[in-house]
Motif scaffolding. Sequence first.
Motif, short mmCIF file in Angstrom:
data_model
loop_
_atom_site.label_atom_id
_atom_site.label_comp_id
_atom_site.label_asym_id
_atom_site.label_seq_id
_atom_site.Cartn_x
_atom_site.Cartn_y
_atom_site.Cartn_z
N PRO A 141 10.66 106.52 25.35
CA PRO A 141 11.25 105.75 26.45
C PRO A 141 10.72 106.21 27.81
O PRO A 141 10.62 107.41 28.07
CB PRO A 141 12.74 106.02 26.33
N LEU A 142 10.37 105.25 28.62
CA LEU A 142 9.85 105.56 29.95
C LEU A 142 10.85 104.97 30.96
O LEU A 142 10.95 103.77 31.12
CB LEU A 142 8.47 104.92 30.09
N VAL A 143 11.62 105.84 31.56
CA VAL A 143 12.69 105.40 32.44
C VAL A 143 12.13 105.25 33.86
O VAL A 143 11.49 106.16 34.38
CB VAL A 143 13.85 106.43 32.43
N PHE A 144 12.35 104.09 34.46
CA PHE A 144 11.83 103.85 35.80
C PHE A 144 12.88 103.11 36.62
O PHE A 144 13.87 102.60 36.08
CB PHE A 144 10.54 103.03 35.73
N ASP A 145 12.64 103.06 37.92
CA ASP A 145 13.51 102.31 38.83
C ASP A 145 12.68 101.25 39.56
O ASP A 145 11.46 101.40 39.68
CB ASP A 145 14.14 103.26 39.86
N PRO A 146 13.34 100.18 40.07
CA PRO A 146 12.59 99.13 40.76
C PRO A 146 11.80 99.69 41.94
O PRO A 146 12.35 100.45 42.76
CB PRO A 146 13.68 98.17 41.25
N GLY A 147 10.53 99.33 42.01
CA GLY A 147 9.65 99.82 43.09
C GLY A 147 8.64 100.83 42.60
O GLY A 147 7.59 101.00 43.21
N GLN A 148 8.94 101.50 41.50
CA GLN A 148 8.02 102.53 41.01
C GLN A 148 6.81 101.90 40.31
O GLN A 148 6.84 100.73 39.93
CB GLN A 148 8.75 103.46 40.04
N PHE A 149 5.77 102.70 40.16
CA PHE A 149 4.58 102.21 39.49
C PHE A 149 4.18 103.14 38.34
O PHE A 149 4.67 104.28 38.25
CB PHE A 149 3.41 102.04 40.48
N VAL A 150 3.33 102.63 37.48
CA VAL A 150 2.80 103.43 36.37
C VAL A 150 1.28 103.30 36.36
O VAL A 150 0.72 102.35 36.90
CB VAL A 150 3.36 102.94 35.00
#
Length: 274
Positions: A32-41
């Motif tokens: 699982p890759l947990v992210f928040d709105p606005g972040q990039f990968v």
Amino acid sequence: MINPYAPIEAKILDVIDENSAIKTYILKPSEPLVFDPGQFVMVGMPGVGESPFGVSSSCFDRDQLEVSVQIQPRGKNTTALHNARPGDTALVRGPFGNQYPMDYFKGREVYVVGGGVGMAPMRAVLLALLHEADQYKRIVLRYGARNPELRMYKDLCLSWETDPKIDVVYTVDVADSSWRHNVGVVTSIMKPEDIADVPNAVAVGCGPPIMLRFMVPLLLKMGFKPEHMYFSMEKNMSCGMGMCGHCRIGTYYVCKDGPVFTYDQISEFPDAWT
Ligand code: FES
């Protein structure tokens, strides 16, 4: 915790042709890759390289993530991604960067403006807002594209037209016979009456620098406070971790200090708007 230097495998579940220039990849990371709105990968095909992409899917969906990839400028990695098929394996690192302060947005009107491929991070914001729509005073989207074909997320945009939780207005610079919305640049559909309680409202925007340049004075004229104007900035990112210096805006690194900045943070830096 995931090591940001070490890519993890991600199966490509599906590839969606947004238009002739952009494809969206639905990825299932091996963990699982947990992210928040606005972040990039960082996403790449094995042995080819990697490139930064703002996550465009909902942060509430922990099993998969989506990125939208523009073929131009044509690089080795974007070409490899555009040739990838469902079932192939990509590599993902991240997430990187900061995020929109969604908790601070709660109880406020949120005025989202997207232009061109800048709709990708805006989609992540909108999906997060709509997931908890009752927490926000109002959700507004103003979205502009060059022409109807180049619009992104067409089915989702169509569903929003009849969704009482969101107020949408769409425009294109150049219409065709199928187009039934507005014609003109995105600033032509931004109106003071769009927002009722502007001192407390927040604006969120992403798009080409020229769009941001015209959008900023309009938002200020509408009454938004500089510290309530949030932008996802896009600069030539490479390492994604504050090491290479490619992504500077003034004294900031977009990859490390951003990509989300408020207007009062970056207003004095000319390189933010070019
Ligand atoms: S991408 Fe290398 S310092 Fe920001």
